[in-house]
Design a protein around this motif. Structure first.
Motif, short mmCIF file in Angstrom:
data_model
loop_
_atom_site.label_atom_id
_atom_site.label_comp_id
_atom_site.label_asym_id
_atom_site.label_seq_id
_atom_site.Cartn_x
_atom_site.Cartn_y
_atom_site.Cartn_z
N VAL A 31 0.84 -1.20 0.00
CA VAL A 31 0.00 0.00 0.00
C VAL A 31 0.88 1.25 0.00
CG1 VAL A 31 -1.63 1.36 1.37
CG2 VAL A 31 -2.02 -1.09 1.06
N ASN A 34 2.60 1.73 -3.34
CA ASN A 34 1.73 2.24 -4.39
C ASN A 34 1.38 3.71 -4.18
OD1 ASN A 34 0.49 1.37 -6.87
ND2 ASN A 34 -1.46 1.88 -5.92
N THR A 136 1.72 -4.01 -7.79
CA THR A 136 1.10 -3.80 -6.47
C THR A 136 -0.32 -4.33 -6.45
OG1 THR A 136 0.38 -1.53 -6.99
CG2 THR A 136 2.57 -1.79 -5.98
N VAL A 137 -1.05 -4.16 -7.57
CA VAL A 137 -2.41 -4.72 -7.65
C VAL A 137 -2.37 -6.24 -7.61
CG1 VAL A 137 -4.44 -5.00 -9.10
CG2 VAL A 137 -3.38 -2.76 -8.90
N LYS A 140 -1.29 -7.79 -4.21
CA LYS A 140 -2.31 -7.71 -3.17
C LYS A 140 -3.42 -8.73 -3.39
CE LYS A 140 -1.77 -2.85 -1.80
NZ LYS A 140 -0.75 -2.43 -2.79
N ASN A 156 -5.50 -0.63 -2.45
CA ASN A 156 -4.40 -0.32 -3.35
C ASN A 156 -4.67 0.98 -4.10
OD1 ASN A 156 -1.87 -1.55 -4.78
ND2 ASN A 156 -3.16 -0.82 -6.44
#
Length: 426
Positions: A31, A34, A136-137, A140, A156
């Motif tokens: 998190v 991002n 990052t997506v 997660k 995110n």
């Protein structure tokens, strides 16, 4: 190396647990990272169009928004390859590569002797965003498993777009005090260094979480290649087609607002600080509300939020185009942020729902390819319309396209499958 290969740098599938609570440290780190990814875009939202018109004296709106076209096209293709690279190289390596490519961007913007340097910097920024934000997506979603995808995506995107908004406001303020360059862009230097350092030193790969999910999946998917995944996500499956076209149109209107709004507001005599405020309200609202809309999509389903969100965006754009007063523009920015918050996490979660975990990263990369191609299409088409008919007409035309896109979702998308399981598409 494929997703089924073993990797000594990550734990085995039998030793990992899916879920936010079990993986909250890595989740929280991603998190934060991002937020730095979003901040890299935020440094441009207010000042770069004004650099083009005021410092380089570019009169053509189409030429001014050319930096968004380079960004959008490159980011779209970086998204397209990111899922395959994530499966072959590993998520962490692709994330780190994204940050290494992004490191020169703020320096190029600060020292650019010509507009061509700005366009080139945005091509590198497109690679940075396409690889780093995608990872990052994907990571997660890997960590939390199937039950909390909306929440994972919401958090995110909350971090990324809140950072876009805060940075857009901060750069607007700094530009009003110290000029368009270089002081506002110093923020980007800090974001790039911090994001790269955290990714290299502390992020762990998540492919073993994918293997664990595949092992628990009720249906074993046949092996399919990237070409088939591309066809499924682009046009063969009605849910994925509906999501991809809505994603493209969502970023089409975002690309238009990125390039046209600062010039439109400035044409009415609005100062750079107040332009920065308007440019901050939209992504900040978008970012903050995704903390709620992401989990709501897990409970209510994806389709209703997507359709309503597209129509709220269209209303916001019509309001902005039809008025010439700051308070109406502020309401329009708030509504645009609300509508985008309803749409953004719901679309990514809908694509994840409709994809088997063995090819989910690739389907997300195809969706993100179409979605971020919208930046280039929106900026270019809006620039041409603005040069021919005026900026209000450009905003209104994009509003009409956004409304039609919501109608397509309403007609084509089936009710979302249960977020607690993934659907296999054959």
């Amino acid at each position: 190396m494929s997703i089924s290969d073993t990797d000594a740098s990550v734990p085995s599938a039998s030793s990992v647990t899916l879920g936010l609570r079990a993986n909250w440290r890595q989740f929280a780190l991603l998190v934060l990272i991002n937020a730095f990814v979003g901040g890299m875009v935020g440094i441009e939202r207010t000042v770069v169009p004004l650099i083009g018109s005021e410092e380089f004296g570019i009169a053509s709106t189409t030429l001014v928004v050319s930096f968004i076209v380079s960004f959008g096209v490159v980011k779209a293709f970086a998204n397209l390859v990111s899922g395959h690279l994530a499966d072959v190289w590993g998520r962490k390596r692709v994330l780190v590569l994204g940050w290494l490519v992004g490191l020169p961007v703020p320096f190029m913007i600060m020292w650019a002797p010509s507009w061509g340097w700005i366009v080139a910097a945005n091509a590198l920024l497109g690679v940075n965003q396409g690889l780093a934000w995608s990872m990052t997506v994907i990571m997660k979603v890997d960590l939390v498993g199937p039950k909390s995808r909306g929440l994972a995506v919401g958090l995110n995107e909350f971090a990324g777009y809140l950072a876009v908004g805060v940075t857009a406001f901060a750069t607007g303020y700094l530009a009003s005090e110290y000029g368009l360059r270089p002081v506002p862009i110093y923020l980007g230097v800090g974001y790039a260094i911090a994001g790269a350092a955290l990714s290299i030193m502390f992020v762990r790969d998540t492919r073993e979480h994918v293997r664990a999910e595949i092992g628990n999946h009720p249906v074993e998917a046949p092996a399919i290649g990237f070409r088939e995944v591309f066809a499924l996500a682009s046009f063969r499956d009605r849910n994925l087609f509906a999501a991809s076209q809505a994603g493209l149109v969502n970023n089409l209107n975002d690309g238009m607002s990125w390039g046209i709004f600062p010039l439109f507001f400035a044409s009415f005599g609005l100062g750079v600080e107040r332009i920065g405020l308007l440019k901050a309200v939209y992504p900040a609202t978008w970012g903050i509300l995704q903390v709620a809309t992401g989990p709501l999509s897990d409970r209510w389903g994806r389709k209703g939020l997507i359709v309503a969100g597209m129509w709220v965006q269209a209303t916001a754009l019509f309001l902005t185009a039809a008025t010439s007063q700051f308070h109406y523009w502020l309401i329009g920015s708030l509504l645009l942020g609300l509508g985008t918050a309803m749409v953004y996490p719901s679309l990514i979660a809908a694509v994840s729902d409709a994809s088997h975990p063995s090819w989910r990263a690739r389907s997300l990369s195809v969706y993100r390819f179409w979605r971020d191609l919208g930046y280039a299409i929106g900026a270019l088409s809006a620039g041409i319309i603005a040069d021919l008919f005026g900026m209000a007409w450009a905003i209104g035309a994009i509003a009409a396209v956004t409304f039609v896109s919501g109608l397509i979702v309403a007609l084509l998308m089936r009710g979302s499958p249960s977020p607690a399981r993934s659907k296999v598409i054959g």
